[in-house]
Design a protein around this motif. Structure first.
Motif, PDB file in Angstrom:
ATOM      1  N   LEU A  29       0.840  -1.204   0.000  1.00 23.51           N
ATOM      2  CA  LEU A  29       0.000   0.000   0.000  1.00 23.51           C
ATOM      3  C   LEU A  29       0.876   1.255   0.000  1.00 23.51           C
ATOM      4  N   LEU A  30       0.323   2.354  -0.520  1.00 20.25           N
ATOM      5  CA  LEU A  30       1.024   3.631  -0.380  1.00 20.25           C
ATOM      6  C   LEU A  30       0.710   4.138   1.034  1.00 20.25           C
ATOM      7  N   ASN A  31       1.726   4.161   1.883  1.00 20.85           N
ATOM      8  CA  ASN A  31       1.504   4.507   3.282  1.00 20.85           C
ATOM      9  C   ASN A  31       1.464   6.023   3.466  1.00 20.85           C
ATOM     10  N   LEU A  32       0.255   6.537   3.651  1.00 13.78           N
ATOM     11  CA  LEU A  32       0.106   7.983   3.869  1.00 13.78           C
ATOM     12  C   LEU A  32      -0.119   8.284   5.351  1.00 13.78           C
ATOM     13  N   SER A  33       0.125   7.275   6.190  1.00 15.17           N
ATOM     14  CA  SER A  33      -0.094   7.448   7.624  1.00 15.17           C
ATOM     15  C   SER A  33       1.198   7.420   8.428  1.00 15.17           C
ATOM     16  N   SER A  34       2.312   7.269   7.735  1.00 12.49           N
ATOM     17  CA  SER A  34       3.570   7.104   8.465  1.00 12.49           C
ATOM     18  C   SER A  34       4.032   8.427   9.080  1.00 12.49           C
ATOM     19  N   LEU A  38      10.992  12.129   7.347  1.00 14.20           N
ATOM     20  CA  LEU A  38      12.126  12.343   6.428  1.00 14.20           C
ATOM     21  C   LEU A  38      12.419  11.085   5.614  1.00 14.20           C
ATOM     22  N   GLY A  39      11.665  10.025   5.882  1.00 16.12           N
ATOM     23  CA  GLY A  39      11.896   8.767   5.178  1.00 16.12           C
ATOM     24  C   GLY A  39      13.201   8.104   5.607  1.00 16.12           C
ATOM     25  N   TYR A 328      -4.338   2.728  -0.786  1.00 23.74           N
ATOM     26  CA  TYR A 328      -3.804   3.783   0.086  1.00 23.74           C
ATOM     27  C   TYR A 328      -4.019   3.431   1.550  1.00 23.74           C
ATOM     28  N   LEU A 329      -2.962   3.516   2.318  1.00 23.76           N
ATOM     29  CA  LEU A 329      -3.085   3.293   3.750  1.00 23.76           C
ATOM     30  C   LEU A 329      -3.223   4.640   4.458  1.00 23.76           C
ATOM     31  N   LEU A 330      -4.411   4.866   4.973  1.00 23.04           N
ATOM     32  CA  LEU A 330      -4.710   6.115   5.684  1.00 23.04           C
ATOM     33  C   LEU A 330      -5.492   5.750   6.915  1.00 23.04           C
ATOM     34  N   TYR A 331      -5.045   6.207   8.052  1.00 27.59           N
ATOM     35  CA  TYR A 331      -5.745   5.871   9.284  1.00 27.59           C
ATOM     36  C   TYR A 331      -6.800   6.947   9.567  1.00 27.59           C
ATOM     37  N   PRO A 332      -8.052   6.527   9.802  1.00 23.37           N
ATOM     38  CA  PRO A 332      -9.068   7.539  10.112  1.00 23.37           C
ATOM     39  C   PRO A 332      -8.860   8.088  11.529  1.00 23.37           C
ATOM     40  N   LEU A 349       3.275  13.296   5.258  1.00 24.94           N
ATOM     41  CA  LEU A 349       4.117  13.249   4.046  1.00 24.94           C
ATOM     42  C   LEU A 349       5.536  12.814   4.378  1.00 24.94           C
ATOM     43  N   ASN A 350       6.220  12.297   3.359  1.00 31.57           N
ATOM     44  CA  ASN A 350       7.668  12.077   3.472  1.00 31.57           C
ATOM     45  C   ASN A 350       8.265  12.109   2.059  1.00 31.57           C
ATOM     46  N   PRO A 351       9.569  12.342   1.944  1.00 31.08           N
ATOM     47  CA  PRO A 351      10.155  12.575   0.617  1.00 31.08           C
ATOM     48  C   PRO A 351      10.151  11.356  -0.314  1.00 31.08           C
TER      49      PRO A 351
END
Ligand SMILES: Cc1ncc(COP(=O)(O)O)c(C=O)c1O
Length: 373
Positions: A29-34, A38-39, A328-332, A349-351
């Motif tokens: 998944l594209l992790n948008l919750s991390s 800075l990655g 997409y991984l997004l935590y509610p 976000l991260n780079p």
């Protein structure tokens, strides 16, 4: 312990769409919750170089700091921190412990604590344990804070003001210059939590603005931009000595393992090599924010954390489920973590996230938002 009451409470949470459960998500998944802003945790080369430098470190410290847990690496780390921040430093095992320990040890029933209404649970728990009198000022409202300082400065000798730099739920930020300038007018001590700004702003916002000297307790948790675990407290010599002697969450716990401490030191020593990551993150932040606004959505974020308010818990969960199916991984973020009716999507976000991925995500989000009930 009344089992029926416990079951009733859990059932109530379930009906309100508030029951927390533990899940493992696919790596695809594209992790948008991390919070790895800075990655650094995903940077394989960085990790390999670290293991080359420290190939064989123990995985446990096997002792508390006051017995044999103050091994040379942890002392090197505290010395390095002192060299950078120009004030003594103390390492805690987690940000939660650090916040709780500082507040419950340094404040007591004669203290007045003025705390931003949206401060983290660890700050709130520390306040409760301290027995101090608590007044919460409106979120980021420094005029409200000032009116409380004015009202109470003659009543209390001991006032502690507590704020975070970047707030986790909305990604909004305190005006740290203005906050510290209140110290020129009023007599209080100041505690600042940089959990969501360390790394994103190099050594932190206080360091960059040259304000470390004005902050009595600068707490830097490392689980987010720091890509690790633990927390740094930057304080003065007297407070450090007091915490070593009286801080229960410092004294009665096993020190972090050498492997984690070496990684923290490694990140700290390399911070100036991450400038390109910091710039890339800022570029992506501006891009994403513009994209959100161009879709007519609203966010009050000024940082790498971007929240989009959806409304009810139910709708937010449904939206996240639909987005999950699209990769997409997004935590509610739900009530009660945020006020009723303001459940939201929180993007970290991260780079490593590309603009193309943001474009695709925004398109999918827009589609789902328009089709959801
Ligand atoms: C603002 C803030 N302070 C402290 C903490 C706790 O830090 P840790 O995860 O290291 O316990 C968190 C979240 O984890 C946080 O968001």
């Amino acid at each position: 312990m009344n089992l029926n009451l416990i079951e009733d409470e859990l059932n109530k949470l379930k009906t309100e769409n508030n029951l927390r459960t533990l899940k493992t998500y696919s790596d695809n998944l594209l992790n948008l919750s991390s919070n790895d802003y800075l990655g650094l945790n995903e940077d394989i080369l960085l990790r390999e170089n670290f293991y080359k430098k420290y190939p064989n470190l123990p995985l446990s410290s096997s002792s508390s700091r006051l017995i044999t847990g103050s091994y040379s690496l942890i002392m090197d780390l505290e010395n390095k921190l002192e060299e950078i921040y120009k004030k003594p430093a103390l390492v805690f095992n987690t940000g939660f412990d650090g916040n709780c320990c500082v507040i419950e040890t340094m404040a007591n029933k004669n203290t007045l604590i003025l705390s931003d209404k949206l401060n983290h649970a660890s700050i709130h728990d520390g306040i409760i344990h301290s027995g101090a009198k608590l007044l919460r000022y409106r979120h980021l409202d420094l005029n409200h804070l000032e009116s409380l300082l004015l009202k109470y400065e003659n009543e209390y000798d001991d006032i502690l003001v507590i704020s975070e730099t970047t707030y986790s739920m909305d990604g909004d930020e305190v005006d740290l210059k203005k906050l510290t300038s209140l110290k020129d007018k009023y007599n209080f001590q100041l505690m600042i939590d940089e959990a969501h700004s360390y790394g994103v702003h190099g050594y932190g916002i206080a360091y960059n603005l040259n304000l470390v000297d004005k902050i009595d307790f600068l707490l830097i948790p490392l689980g987010k931009g720091g890509a690790s675990i633990g927390a740094y407290l930057i304080t003065n010599k007297l407070f450090k000595e007091y915490l070593i002697n009286k801080g229960r969450k410092f004294i009665y716990t096993t020190a972090l393992p050498p492997i984690n401490i070496a990684w923290n030191l490694y990140i700290l020593e390399n911070m100036n090599n991450f400038k390109n990551k910091i710039t890339a993150l800022e570029d992506l932040r501006v891009y994403t924010k513009n994209k959100i606004e161009s879709l007519g959505l609203e966010t009050i974020s000024t940082s790498q954390i971007i929240s989009i308010i959806i409304g009810t818990n139910e709708k937010t969960i449904e939206l996240c489920n639909r987005l999950l199916k699209k990769g997409y991984l997004l935590y509610p973020i739900k009530e009660p973590t945020v006020p009723r009716g303001t459940a939201r999507l929180r993007i970290g976000l991260n780079p490593h996230i590309t603009k193309e991925q943001i474009n695709n995500f925004m398109e999918d989000l827009n589609y789902e938002l328009n089709s959801i009930l």
